[in-house]
Design an enzyme around this catalytic site. Structure first.
Site, PDB file in Angstrom:
ATOM      1  N   SER A   1      24.762  65.299  62.140  1.00 23.99           N
ATOM      2  CA  SER A   1      24.231  64.457  61.060  1.00 23.99           C
ATOM      3  C   SER A   1      23.041  65.110  60.357  1.00 23.99           C
ATOM      4  O   SER A   1      22.731  64.785  59.210  1.00 23.99           O
ATOM      5  CB  SER A   1      23.810  63.095  61.608  1.00 23.99           C
ATOM      6  OG  SER A   1      22.774  63.225  62.573  1.00 23.99           O
ATOM      7  N   HIS A   2      22.364  66.044  61.037  1.00 24.60           N
ATOM      8  CA  HIS A   2      21.210  66.725  60.451  1.00 24.60           C
ATOM      9  C   HIS A   2      21.482  68.205  60.200  1.00 24.60           C
ATOM     10  O   HIS A   2      20.566  68.966  59.892  1.00 24.60           O
ATOM     11  CB  HIS A   2      19.994  66.600  61.372  1.00 24.60           C
ATOM     12  CG  HIS A   2      19.339  65.253  61.328  1.00 24.60           C
ATOM     13  ND1 HIS A   2      19.968  64.119  61.786  1.00 24.60           N
ATOM     14  CD2 HIS A   2      18.128  64.860  60.868  1.00 24.60           C
ATOM     15  CE1 HIS A   2      19.160  63.084  61.622  1.00 24.60           C
ATOM     16  NE2 HIS A   2      18.045  63.498  61.066  1.00 24.60           N
TER      17      HIS A   2
ATOM     18  N   GLU B   1      22.338  57.987  60.931  1.00 24.40           N
ATOM     19  CA  GLU B   1      23.604  57.511  61.504  1.00 24.40           C
ATOM     20  C   GLU B   1      24.116  56.285  60.754  1.00 24.40           C
ATOM     21  O   GLU B   1      25.327  56.127  60.557  1.00 24.40           O
ATOM     22  CB  GLU B   1      23.402  57.189  62.989  1.00 24.40           C
ATOM     23  CG  GLU B   1      23.183  58.404  63.868  1.00 24.40           C
ATOM     24  CD  GLU B   1      24.377  59.339  63.899  1.00 24.40           C
ATOM     25  OE1 GLU B   1      25.523  58.853  63.745  1.00 24.40           O
ATOM     26  OE2 GLU B   1      24.180  60.550  64.059  1.00 24.40           O
TER      27      GLU B   1
END
Length: 336
Positions: free
Chosen positions: A47-48, A189
């Protein structure tokens, strides 16, 4: 077509680097961010990782972040350093600060680095992990745009505001890596679920009236649920004081969102404290830490913070990382 494609860490770094430069980022600023992107993918925090590159590129193009910024370093006291990120990426600003912080800590035993006029620093634990690699206890704080309401209130006043502590172990690795936000789950998220049209579990976010919701869009317009109730709010306030008040950065209530093109530079901050264990432990740090770690590892089902990332990192070095095809298509579109 497969949903994922396997890339080596060097391929991930190269892809991120080329996309950032194509968007208008100077090479010197793109490189630290590209290195961090590969490291983040290696740790299994997709996600990063590469998923954020299109957002970074968008923010360079719209002026939310200055891709050609030149951060400046100042030594304000014998044990304190400040870096003005000049509304550029956090990573090159932190790199500049660490270049001076690490030798200063080895000389003095303890020192602090404050970064202002900054931007999203990605995974905070990535930065404290580097301090642990240098043999130092690394403590970090970073604030974010407001998304958590105070206890008894409904209007967000502080961000998800992570803190991280990385303890040095042997072989240039971190023996323990604690990296957690003040919210039950990272806001990224919830954003990911919103992009994919998926509901979120109860307990992740609240609506505008402070009620639990499973709709990520509603949650993003409301507030993030603090981890542990009022205790999570306390953590968020602690981080806000350290990363914003102590650095001269923008408070979360005034910072523009880390997503979308609206609002100009967020000008948030990061604060790091680094300590040489040899200066404080009487020479017994390694034994004490080893005993502490083994007290957890000796329990078959117990989990030591940071061990999951460490295992994924080692596997990624050997076997690469499976990257989402849709993410790669977005990045390749930037290059085209």
């Amino acid at each position: 077509m497969s949903e994922t494609q396997n890339l080596s860490l060097s391929e991930i770094e190269d892809l991120a680097m080329r996309a950032l430069v194509a968007a208008g980022t100077a090479d010197a600023n793109a490189r630290p961010l590209a290195v961090a992107t590969a490291a983040t993918e290696a740790d299994g925090i997709a996600s990063h990782g590469l998923a954020y590159i299109p957002i970074y590129a968008e923010h360079v193009k719209c002026g939310k972040v200055n891709g050609k910024a030149q951060p400046s370093l100042q030594k304000t006291r014998p044990g304190t350093l400040t870096v003005d990120a000049a509304t550029g990426f956090a990573h090159p600003a932190i790199d500049l600060g660490f270049q001076a912080l690490i030798p200063l800590v080895r000389e003095q035993g303890i020192a602090a680095l404050a970064v202002r006029n900054s931007y999203n620093c990605g995974v905070l634990g990535y930065h404290t992990y580097r301090l642990a690699q240098a043999g130092l206890m690394g403590i970090g704080f970073t604030n974010a745009p407001a998304s958590i309401a105070p206890s008894g209130g409904h209007k967000p006043v502080v961000g998800t505001n992570p803190f991280s502590i990385a303890a040095p172990g042997g072989g240039g690795e971190a023996a323990v890596l604690i990296d957690q936000s003040a919210s039950t789950i990272a806001k990224s998220e919830v954003m990911k679920h919103a992009r994919e049209g998926k509901p979120i579990p109860v307990g992740w976010a609240l609506d505008a009236d402070g009620n639990p919701t499973t709709d990520p869009e509603v949650g993003l317009k409301g507030s993030m649920a603090p981890s542990g109730g009022y205790k999570g709010v306390g953590v968020a306030l602690m981080v806000e004081m350290m990363a914003a008040a102590m650095t001269g950065a923008t408070l979360g209530t005034a910072a523009s969102p880390f997503s979308g093109p609206v609002g100009g530079p967020p000008k948030t901050g990061q604060f790091f404290i680094a300590i040489d264990p040899g200066a404080t432990s009487g020479g017994d740090y390694a034994n004490r830490l080893s005993d502490l770690v083994h007290s957890i590892q000796d329990q078959s089902s117990a989990r030591l913070p940071g061990m999951g990332r460490s295992a994924k990192r080692e596997n990624a070095r050997k076997s690469g990382v499976d990257v989402n095809i849709a993410t790669l298509e977005k990045i390749n579109a930037l290059l085209r």
